[in-house]
Design an enzyme around this catalytic site. Structure first.
Site, PDB file in Angstrom:
ATOM      1  N   GLU A  52       9.856  13.274  29.792  1.00  0.00           N
ATOM      2  CA  GLU A  52       8.634  14.006  29.433  1.00  0.00           C
ATOM      3  C   GLU A  52       8.703  15.473  29.823  1.00  0.00           C
ATOM      4  OE1 GLU A  52       7.303   9.675  29.954  1.00  0.00           O
ATOM      5  OE2 GLU A  52       8.569  11.080  31.076  1.00  0.00           O
ATOM      6  N   PHE A 114      -3.037  -0.148  36.291  1.00  0.00           N
ATOM      7  CA  PHE A 114      -1.612   0.095  36.052  1.00  0.00           C
ATOM      8  C   PHE A 114      -1.415   1.400  35.294  1.00  0.00           C
ATOM      9  CE2 PHE A 114       2.190  -0.522  33.290  1.00  0.00           C
ATOM     10  CZ  PHE A 114       3.148  -0.509  34.304  1.00  0.00           C
ATOM     11  N   GLN A 115      -0.577   2.252  35.835  1.00  0.00           N
ATOM     12  CA  GLN A 115      -0.248   3.555  35.264  1.00  0.00           C
ATOM     13  C   GLN A 115      -1.483   4.431  35.055  1.00  0.00           C
ATOM     14  OE1 GLN A 115       2.400   2.997  31.827  1.00  0.00           O
ATOM     15  NE2 GLN A 115       4.159   3.082  33.204  1.00  0.00           N
ATOM     16  N   LYS A 164      -7.570   4.999  26.232  1.00  0.00           N
ATOM     17  CA  LYS A 164      -6.954   4.177  25.187  1.00  0.00           C
ATOM     18  C   LYS A 164      -7.989   3.554  24.257  1.00  0.00           C
ATOM     19  CE  LYS A 164      -3.509   0.670  24.199  1.00  0.00           C
ATOM     20  NZ  LYS A 164      -2.452  -0.230  24.696  1.00  0.00           N
ATOM     21  N   MET A 468      22.405  31.959  42.892  1.00  0.00           N
ATOM     22  CA  MET A 468      21.460  32.946  43.409  1.00  0.00           C
ATOM     23  C   MET A 468      21.108  32.667  44.863  1.00  0.00           C
ATOM     24  SD  MET A 468      19.959  35.759  42.713  1.00  0.00           S
ATOM     25  CE  MET A 468      19.593  36.053  40.985  1.00  0.00           C
TER      26      MET A 468
END
Length: 559
Positions: A52, A114-115, A164, A468
């Site tokens: 993602e 969940f999630q 959802k 760097m």
């Protein structure tokens, strides 16, 4: 008017806004949207990234390269949180982006389902605005509002979190034309313009400092006219690259920690510093109390919060910088500053950019990329030494040709951004320049490039260290190289080939040009692993907290 599910309304609203490409990764809560997207795959191209974060960076790169809104999609929980770094990157650099996430159903919110994650709460400090949609009747107008907010005034990312059950419910939908995005001109006050004109006319040693706001405002033509009308040298920030033609005789290079000595010394000497769409980052100003200390500062910016935030301005004009410059150009007669420009030209001759010419180095590679592409490529970068070399040694003639994470400094940004840039500008050669440390972070997006045959060229400046950070350790930490050596068994050529890309390893100067030309001609995803020395450094440099006129290079260190 027709009755649609929430998921179908999302797709229809994207089509309304002219969205042709989205980047994302599916999951449980966003499945309804992906099902609707499947039915419209001929109208909206979806790029399945490897992660993602890659989707967020790709949407960001698409937006920067095209000037349109970038769109990314993710599911709830870890899918949404994986977007956070990409959203923060876009926020810091004022990139118009809409991130659409889905969450658990309304009845499951707040129950540690969940999630489930409060992604609106998580992203509140790093978005221009965010929404959580729990009522389908508000969905279409929320999406429309999100796109307008992302593009209005100072652009930025907007997040829309949709439960959802809203994506599954049905509602009447009526198509609407997008509201026009109007340039912010109502804040451009006549008295401010008059004060600006007086300062410009009285100045004997004007200097123009250009930031990313000039790129965002598409102000390049107005800026060029302005600079030549008042005959003032021009420097830019990292984000301002390409707003003013890097081959123009008035251009003096970048300013700040790794700016040219000419820009740093010239800005210190000038009597009027005209700042166009820049925010005075600490990497630009060095010791802010001594920045441009001999000059009155005239600041043009669309965001009033930037005025006097980091550096005190003598005068300012608030509004769209393209409109500001257009109004000033209409009232200005040509002004002669030949003596001042000649002085700056002498400094250019005294303080040229230089590097070791006998071996393969980062600056050589960037100069060769510029030569082979004739300055007509889109260059994306990761963050570090290679990023600075790409800013110093490639001459950007046009805006939106240099795409990099400036404000947040996100390692792992460039490869995803290059995919987005190429999807938005298919006729352009797109090259991502990375160090080996950055490339490791999101190299899995090579698999995305090969899945869709997105022909980006990944050039890795491989010095087997975190370059760097090592440079700072060398100069300021007594050469104590704590956890910056990457001299291990990772083989980028084998990894790239394992993901289906063409790959090369280059160890000498004579090889690189031939390999680059072949990579461009192949028109497939290519990785070029360039072996350079671990102690190559970026110069000039200003020590952290020092004034910019204290810039030094390798020759100064020998004294």
């Amino acid at each position: 008017m027709k009755t649609l599910t929430g998921a179908e309304i999302v797709i229809e609203c994207l089509k309304e806004q002219g969205v042709d490409t989205v980047f994302g990764y599916p999951g449980g809560t966003i499945l309804n949207i992906y099902d609707a997207l499947y039915k419209h795959q001929d109208e909206i191209t979806h790029i399945l990234t490897s992660h993602e974060q890659g989707a967020a960076h790709a949407a960001d790169g698409y937006a920067r390269a095209t000037g349109k809104v970038g769109v990314c999609l993710a599911t709830s929980g870890p899918g949404a949180t994986n977007l956070v770094t990409g959203i923060a990157t876009a926020f810091m650099d004022s990139v118009p982006m809409v991130a659409i996430t889905c969450n658990v159903a309304v009845g499951l919110l707040g129950r540690d389902s969940f999630q489930e994650i409060d992604i609106a709460g998580v992203t509140m400090p790093i978005t221009k605005y965010n929404f959580i949609v729990k009522d389908i009747s508000k969905l279409a107008d929320t999406i429309r509002r999100a796109f307008k907010i992302a593009q209005t005034g100072r652009p930025g990312p907007v997040l829309i979190d949709i439960t959802k059950d809203v994506t599954a419910s049905t509602c009447d939908y009526e198509e609407k034309e997008p509201e026009p995005i109007i340039r912010q001109e109502d804040t451009i006050l006549e008295e401010d313009l008059e004060q600006a004109l007086q300062l410009i006319r009285k100045s004997q040693k004007p200097y123009i400092f250009v930031g990313g706001g000039a790129v965002i405002a598409n102000a390049s033509e107005e800026l060029a006219s302005f600079a030549h009308k008042i005959q003032a040298p021009v420097a830019d920030s990292l984000m301002g690259k390409g707003a003013f033609d890097g081959t123009d005789e008035l251009y003096t290079g970048m300013v700040g920690m790794h700016g040219t000595k000419t820009s740093n010394f010239g800005i210190t000497e000038c009597d009027l510093l005209i700042v166009v769409g820049a925010r005075f980052s600490d990497r630009v100003t060095g010791n802010a109390s001594r920045f441009a200390r001999n000059a009155k500062i005239l600041h043009f910016d669309v965001d009033p919060a930037e005025i006097n935030k980091n550096v005190k301005a003598y005068a300012s004009v608030i509004g769209d910088v393209k409109s500001i410059l257009r109004k000033l150009n209409a009232r200005l007669d040509p002004i002669n500053h030949e003596e001042w420009v000649a002085h700056i030209d002498r400094m250019k001759d005294m303080y040229p950019m230089r590097y070791e010419k006998s071996i393969l180095t980062g600056p050589y590679i960037i100069e060769k990329i510029y030569e082979v592409t004739k300055g007509d490529a889109i260059i994306t970068t990761e963050v570090g030494q290679h990023q600075m070399w790409a800013a110093q040694y490639y001459q950007y003639k046009k805006p939106r040709s240099f795409i990099t994470s400036g404000g947040l400094g996100t390692m792992g940004y460039g490869l995803g951004a290059s995919l987005g840039a190429k999807m938005g500008c298919k006729d352009k050669t797109v090259i991502n320049v990375a160090g080996d440390g950055c490339f490791r972070m999101n190299l899995n997006e090579i698999a995305t490039a090969t899945r869709y045959n997105i022909p980006v060229i990944q050039v890795v400046l491989n010095n087997h260290v975190l370059g760097m950070v090592r440079q700072w350790q060398t100069l300021f930490y007594g050469k104590r190289y704590s956890h910056t050596v990457l001299n291990d068994q990772v083989d980028f050529v084998k990894i790239a080939e394992g993901m289906g890309a063409k790959a090369y390893r280059v160890t000498g100067k004579e090889e690189f040009e031939e390999v680059l030309k072949e990579a461009i001609a192949l028109n497939v995803p290519v990785v070029i692993d360039c072996q350079i020395h671990c102690d190559d450094k970026v110069f000039p440099m200003v020590s952290p907290g020092a004034p910019i006129e204290d810039a030094f290079d390798e020759e100064d260190l020998k004294i």
